[in-house]
Scaffold this motif. Structure first.
Motif, PDB file in Angstrom:
ATOM      1  N   LYS A 160       0.843  -1.201   0.000  1.00  0.00           N
ATOM      2  CA  LYS A 160       0.000   0.000   0.000  1.00  0.00           C
ATOM      3  C   LYS A 160       0.872   1.242   0.000  1.00  0.00           C
ATOM      4  N   ASN A 161       0.274   2.319  -0.480  1.00  0.00           N
ATOM      5  CA  ASN A 161       0.884   3.646  -0.401  1.00  0.00           C
ATOM      6  C   ASN A 161      -0.075   4.559   0.350  1.00  0.00           C
ATOM      7  N   PHE A 162       0.492   5.556   1.034  1.00  0.00           N
ATOM      8  CA  PHE A 162      -0.308   6.476   1.839  1.00  0.00           C
ATOM      9  C   PHE A 162       0.046   7.908   1.468  1.00  0.00           C
ATOM     10  N   ALA A 163      -0.948   8.641   0.995  1.00  0.00           N
ATOM     11  CA  ALA A 163      -0.778  10.061   0.695  1.00  0.00           C
ATOM     12  C   ALA A 163      -0.619  10.817   2.010  1.00  0.00           C
ATOM     13  N   PRO A 164      -0.061  12.023   1.994  1.00  0.00           N
ATOM     14  CA  PRO A 164       0.114  12.794   3.231  1.00  0.00           C
ATOM     15  C   PRO A 164      -1.163  12.945   4.059  1.00  0.00           C
ATOM     16  N   LYS A 165      -2.310  13.031   3.407  1.00  0.00           N
ATOM     17  CA  LYS A 165      -3.565  13.183   4.148  1.00  0.00           C
ATOM     18  C   LYS A 165      -3.981  11.883   4.843  1.00  0.00           C
ATOM     19  N   ASP A 166      -3.342  10.768   4.492  1.00  0.00           N
ATOM     20  CA  ASP A 166      -3.736   9.456   5.006  1.00  0.00           C
ATOM     21  C   ASP A 166      -2.870   8.938   6.146  1.00  0.00           C
ATOM     22  N   PHE A 167      -1.967   9.767   6.657  1.00  0.00           N
ATOM     23  CA  PHE A 167      -1.150   9.347   7.798  1.00  0.00           C
ATOM     24  C   PHE A 167      -0.788  10.553   8.650  1.00  0.00           C
ATOM     25  N   LYS A 168      -0.389  10.261   9.883  1.00  0.00           N
ATOM     26  CA  LYS A 168       0.134  11.327  10.735  1.00  0.00           C
ATOM     27  C   LYS A 168       1.360  10.806  11.471  1.00  0.00           C
ATOM     28  N   VAL A 169       2.256  11.722  11.754  1.00  0.00           N
ATOM     29  CA  VAL A 169       3.444  11.421  12.545  1.00  0.00           C
ATOM     30  C   VAL A 169       3.066  11.701  13.995  1.00  0.00           C
ATOM     31  N   VAL A 170       3.103  10.668  14.824  1.00  0.00           N
ATOM     32  CA  VAL A 170       2.703  10.827  16.221  1.00  0.00           C
ATOM     33  C   VAL A 170       3.899  10.946  17.157  1.00  0.00           C
ATOM     34  N   GLY A 171       5.094  10.840  16.608  1.00  0.00           N
ATOM     35  CA  GLY A 171       6.302  10.993  17.414  1.00  0.00           C
ATOM     36  C   GLY A 171       7.528  10.907  16.540  1.00  0.00           C
ATOM     37  N   SER A 172       8.634  11.365  17.082  1.00  0.00           N
ATOM     38  CA  SER A 172       9.901  11.218  16.365  1.00  0.00           C
ATOM     39  C   SER A 172      11.035  11.162  17.373  1.00  0.00           C
TER      40      SER A 172
END
Length: 106
Positions: A37-49
């Motif tokens: 699968k691929n995820f566009a920017p609107k389809d994921f979030k960064v919850v930590g780094s």
């Protein structure tokens, strides 16, 4: 957020917390080979780094992005500092930048 001494320690602990998928950074999306699968920017979030600096070589600097998708998949993206910065779309660069400071993970 938890503190980790090494990249491998962080990845192992995050895996134990359910962040099991490996994401790959592409120009306009994230890819996951295991999910096919691929995820566009609107389809994921960064919850930590988490950032790690190489002791002997500045080229060994890296960052782990902790990612959750809109469809519920959880995983990590490991990147060297700035390696792909020039090849990312503006939307991808903003997504990775804007979500970097969460209150808490796991």
């Amino acid at each position: 957020m938890k503190a980790y001494d090494t990249l491998s320690q962080a990845l192992e602990d995050l895996k134990d917390q359910g962040y099991t998928y490996d994401f790959n950074l592409e120009e306009k999306q994230l890819g996951c080979e295991k999910l096919n699968k691929n995820f566009a920017p609107k389809d994921f979030k960064v919850v930590g780094s988490y950032r790690f600096e190489g002791m002997s070589n500045p080229d060994d600097n890296s960052v782990i992005y902790v990612i959750e998708t809109a469809s519920g998949e959880k995983g990590t993206l490991v990147d060297a500092y700035g390696t792909y910065a020039d090849s990312l779309s503006l939307e991808m660069a903003q997504r990775l930048r804007m979500d970097r400071h969460p209150d808490h993970i796991g």
